[in-house]
Design an enzyme around this catalytic site. Sequence first.
Site, PDB file in Angstrom:
ATOM      1  N   SER A   1     -35.682  89.228   9.674  1.00 34.15           N
ATOM      2  CA  SER A   1     -35.626  90.267   8.639  1.00 34.15           C
ATOM      3  C   SER A   1     -37.040  90.804   8.434  1.00 34.15           C
ATOM      4  O   SER A   1     -37.616  90.710   7.360  1.00 34.15           O
ATOM      5  CB  SER A   1     -35.073  89.698   7.338  1.00 34.15           C
ATOM      6  OG  SER A   1     -35.911  88.673   6.842  1.00 34.15           O
TER       7      SER A   1
ATOM      8  N   HIS B   1     -29.934  85.448   8.435  1.00 30.77           N
ATOM      9  CA  HIS B   1     -30.141  84.120   9.015  1.00 30.77           C
ATOM     10  C   HIS B   1     -28.848  83.326   9.141  1.00 30.77           C
ATOM     11  O   HIS B   1     -28.862  82.150   9.479  1.00 30.77           O
ATOM     12  CB  HIS B   1     -31.155  83.321   8.173  1.00 30.77           C
ATOM     13  CG  HIS B   1     -32.501  83.970   8.092  1.00 30.77           C
ATOM     14  ND1 HIS B   1     -33.439  83.620   7.164  1.00 30.77           N
ATOM     15  CD2 HIS B   1     -33.066  84.953   8.851  1.00 30.77           C
ATOM     16  CE1 HIS B   1     -34.528  84.363   7.329  1.00 30.77           C
ATOM     17  NE2 HIS B   1     -34.322  85.175   8.343  1.00 30.77           N
TER      18      HIS B   1
ATOM     19  N   GLU C   1     -31.935  83.596   1.240  1.00 31.54           N
ATOM     20  CA  GLU C   1     -32.390  82.204   1.141  1.00 31.54           C
ATOM     21  C   GLU C   1     -32.165  81.652  -0.258  1.00 31.54           C
ATOM     22  O   GLU C   1     -32.575  82.254  -1.243  1.00 31.54           O
ATOM     23  CB  GLU C   1     -33.894  82.115   1.458  1.00 31.54           C
ATOM     24  CG  GLU C   1     -34.204  82.649   2.842  1.00 31.54           C
ATOM     25  CD  GLU C   1     -35.705  82.763   3.126  1.00 31.54           C
ATOM     26  OE1 GLU C   1     -36.505  82.188   2.375  1.00 31.54           O
ATOM     27  OE2 GLU C   1     -36.035  83.444   4.115  1.00 31.54           O
TER      28      GLU C   1
ATOM     29  N   GLU D   1     -32.836  78.741   9.502  1.00 29.31           N
ATOM     30  CA  GLU D   1     -33.924  77.962   8.908  1.00 29.31           C
ATOM     31  C   GLU D   1     -33.495  76.550   8.537  1.00 29.31           C
ATOM     32  O   GLU D   1     -34.146  75.869   7.745  1.00 29.31           O
ATOM     33  CB  GLU D   1     -34.514  78.715   7.707  1.00 29.31           C
ATOM     34  CG  GLU D   1     -35.111  80.053   8.142  1.00 29.31           C
ATOM     35  CD  GLU D   1     -35.922  80.766   7.076  1.00 29.31           C
ATOM     36  OE1 GLU D   1     -35.858  80.363   5.893  1.00 29.31           O
ATOM     37  OE2 GLU D   1     -36.630  81.721   7.431  1.00 29.31           O
TER      38      GLU D   1
ATOM     39  N   ASP E   1     -34.887  84.008  -1.922  1.00 30.11           N
ATOM     40  CA  ASP E   1     -35.426  85.187  -1.243  1.00 30.11           C
ATOM     41  C   ASP E   1     -34.244  86.107  -1.000  1.00 30.11           C
ATOM     42  O   ASP E   1     -33.363  85.798  -0.200  1.00 30.11           O
ATOM     43  CB  ASP E   1     -36.090  84.802   0.083  1.00 30.11           C
ATOM     44  CG  ASP E   1     -36.621  86.021   0.839  1.00 30.11           C
ATOM     45  OD1 ASP E   1     -36.588  87.140   0.265  1.00 30.11           O
ATOM     46  OD2 ASP E   1     -37.078  85.855   1.991  1.00 30.11           O
TER      47      ASP E   1
ATOM     48  N   GLU F   1     -37.953  86.316  -4.390  1.00 27.58           N
ATOM     49  CA  GLU F   1     -38.725  87.089  -3.399  1.00 27.58           C
ATOM     50  C   GLU F   1     -37.969  88.350  -2.994  1.00 27.58           C
ATOM     51  O   GLU F   1     -36.744  88.319  -2.853  1.00 27.58           O
ATOM     52  CB  GLU F   1     -38.943  86.166  -2.190  1.00 27.58           C
ATOM     53  CG  GLU F   1     -39.717  86.765  -1.034  1.00 27.58           C
ATOM     54  CD  GLU F   1     -39.836  85.728   0.101  1.00 27.58           C
ATOM     55  OE1 GLU F   1     -39.921  84.518  -0.186  1.00 27.58           O
ATOM     56  OE2 GLU F   1     -39.817  86.130   1.272  1.00 27.58           O
TER      57      GLU F   1
ATOM     58  N   ASP G   1     -42.770  89.955  -0.110  1.00 28.22           N
ATOM     59  CA  ASP G   1     -42.848  89.602   1.315  1.00 28.22           C
ATOM     60  C   ASP G   1     -42.853  90.912   2.107  1.00 28.22           C
ATOM     61  O   ASP G   1     -43.918  91.428   2.449  1.00 28.22           O
ATOM     62  CB  ASP G   1     -41.666  88.700   1.681  1.00 28.22           C
ATOM     63  CG  ASP G   1     -41.520  88.473   3.173  1.00 28.22           C
ATOM     64  OD1 ASP G   1     -42.468  88.770   3.923  1.00 28.22           O
ATOM     65  OD2 ASP G   1     -40.451  87.991   3.622  1.00 28.22           O
TER      66      ASP G   1
ATOM     67  N   LYS H   1     -47.680  85.417   5.433  1.00 34.57           N
ATOM     68  CA  LYS H   1     -47.232  85.138   6.794  1.00 34.57           C
ATOM     69  C   LYS H   1     -48.308  85.673   7.726  1.00 34.57           C
ATOM     70  O   LYS H   1     -48.522  86.888   7.799  1.00 34.57           O
ATOM     71  CB  LYS H   1     -45.919  85.873   7.074  1.00 34.57           C
ATOM     72  CG  LYS H   1     -44.701  85.336   6.320  1.00 34.57           C
ATOM     73  CD  LYS H   1     -43.541  86.305   6.490  1.00 34.57           C
ATOM     74  CE  LYS H   1     -42.210  85.686   6.070  1.00 34.57           C
ATOM     75  NZ  LYS H   1     -41.147  86.740   5.967  1.00 34.57           N
TER      76      LYS H   1
ATOM     77  N   HIS I   1     -43.400  80.180   6.718  1.00 39.08           N
ATOM     78  CA  HIS I   1     -42.971  80.202   8.121  1.00 39.08           C
ATOM     79  C   HIS I   1     -42.245  81.516   8.392  1.00 39.08           C
ATOM     80  O   HIS I   1     -42.124  82.357   7.503  1.00 39.08           O
ATOM     81  CB  HIS I   1     -42.016  79.031   8.375  1.00 39.08           C
ATOM     82  CG  HIS I   1     -40.725  79.162   7.605  1.00 39.08           C
ATOM     83  ND1 HIS I   1     -39.576  78.453   7.889  1.00 39.08           N
ATOM     84  CD2 HIS I   1     -40.401  79.951   6.531  1.00 39.08           C
ATOM     85  CE1 HIS I   1     -38.620  78.800   7.052  1.00 39.08           C
ATOM     86  NE2 HIS I   1     -39.084  79.686   6.222  1.00 39.08           N
TER      87      HIS I   1
ATOM     88  N   LYS J   1     -43.189  77.650   1.880  1.00 37.71           N
ATOM     89  CA  LYS J   1     -41.775  77.613   2.249  1.00 37.71           C
ATOM     90  C   LYS J   1     -41.702  77.524   3.753  1.00 37.71           C
ATOM     91  O   LYS J   1     -42.290  78.323   4.475  1.00 37.71           O
ATOM     92  CB  LYS J   1     -40.989  78.794   1.676  1.00 37.71           C
ATOM     93  CG  LYS J   1     -41.222  80.144   2.277  1.00 37.71           C
ATOM     94  CD  LYS J   1     -40.065  81.109   1.916  1.00 37.71           C
ATOM     95  CE  LYS J   1     -40.159  82.401   2.681  1.00 37.71           C
ATOM     96  NZ  LYS J   1     -39.028  83.312   2.460  1.00 37.71           N
TER      97      LYS J   1
HETATM   98  P1  PGA Z   1     -37.935  86.329   8.547  1.00 40.47           P
HETATM   99  O1  PGA Z   1     -37.427  85.685   7.197  1.00 40.47           O
HETATM  100  O2  PGA Z   1     -38.897  85.394   9.174  1.00 40.47           O
HETATM  101  O3  PGA Z   1     -36.654  86.500   9.325  1.00 40.47           O
HETATM  102  O4  PGA Z   1     -38.576  87.658   8.193  1.00 40.47           O
HETATM  103  C1  PGA Z   1     -38.247  85.005   6.312  1.00 40.47           C
HETATM  104  C2  PGA Z   1     -38.423  85.753   5.027  1.00 40.47           C
HETATM  105  O5  PGA Z   1     -37.846  86.839   4.819  1.00 40.47           O
HETATM  106  O6  PGA Z   1     -39.153  85.266   4.163  1.00 40.47           O
HETATM  107 ZN    ZN Z   2     -38.736  87.051   2.703  1.00 41.52          ZN
END
Ligand code: PGA
Ligand code: ZN
Length: 422
Positions: free
Chosen positions: A39, A150, A159, A202, A239, A280, A307, A332, A360, A383
């Site tokens: 995503s 996911h 999430e 995940e 999230d 998030e 994010d 990230k 991650h 996370k």
């Molecule tokens: P992604 O998901 O690594 O698929 O972007 C993680 C997130 O959205 O935090």
């Molecule tokens: Zn996210």
Amino acid sequence: PITRVWAREVLDSRGNPTVEAEITAGKDCVSAIAPSGASTGSHEALELRDGDARYNGKGVMKAVNNVRFSISKVIEGMDVQNLKAIDNAMISADGTPNKSKFGANATVAVSLAVAKAGAISKGVELHEYLSPGSYILPVPMMNILNGGKHAGSNLKIQEFMISPAGAATFADALRMGAEVYHELKSLLKKSYGVSAINIGDEGGFAPALDTTPEAMNIIMDAIEGAGYAPGRDVYMAMDAAASEFYADGSYTLDGKTLNAGELVDFYADLSRSYPLISLEDPVMEDDFETMTEMTKKLGSKLQLVGDDLFVTNTERLRRGIEADAGNALLLKVNQIGTVSEAIEAAELALKSNYAVMVSHRSGESEDTSIADIAVALGCGQIKTGAPARGERTSKYNRLLRIEEKLGQSAKYAGKSAFAALK
Ligand code: PGA
Ligand code: ZN
């Protein structure tokens, strides 16, 4: 100095190719692997894929060859302990605003490998190398129920995490999380049958639930069933990754179509009914305005994390800070492409009273660098998925080792990581 820079294609946790970079300096040869999102935010640095017949177009040989034959020319001979100069040299040789020449998957693998090689050459742990004297262990935000991109269910929220902020140590927090995870597994099996315990990207369960409260209720039951008090020992976090269920001005989830204001009310209800401490990407990635409104309304009791909104980019983060949009940054490294730039974003966030959660990606590997980065930043939150599956537990297990090695000087961030719980 760096004597050799190399790279190869390896597989990530979803079975897609990714870049592993290898740095040789002195007698040490050190590697690191780029993670990969599903995503992904549209403002992230570019992940370079080959688009040819191999791996359904997902090959990364262009990025690998950029490391082998272009980045190598730029950084060979440089001092392996000068991470910032090496990152800057890559950034200017790339020359684009989003790493589209070399690929952020190339630069991030090199940058992480250089950081690790620097630590090894100095004979210290990576977190110690990045921040001498760092000692704060982060609260693990464990994604135990997966939806959105996911998983293969109707759940739109991506999430559902638990956060054992009430634990005394990181090791206790991880144990509590794992106990809740197993309790959730048996509750899901009892209530929805064996197919409900299949897992998502995940490592969290991916049951065929239809609505957000269904997921949250069964997680509440699992926390209690494992013997913990929700809202004292263990908290909840989400999230939404809302860009994924947004189209043409509205959000479709739980069988409803909501506008931004109605979606905010939906979250406000959730935060009244559940011990939710962190949320998030509650709205789509460019809606700074609603994020600002929401922060005014809910920001004192709820951590609002950007994010896809901030993409670990200091410019987008600065825009958010000026508008009081959200109160936390998701970090990230591969969203921006180098360790130095990610640390810069974290520092800007922390000095602006924004929290930082190191993260991650849904596509991961055995690389554990982010565990050290979380300790180095002292930000108190990480996370990295469920307390299951090797690409997730590798990070949690690394934190166990760091905590043990720090001994008496280790401090678990616990509730102090969250402004609303202080
Ligand atoms: P992604 O998901 O690594 O698929 O972007 C993680 C997130 O959205 O935090
Ligand atoms: Zn996210």
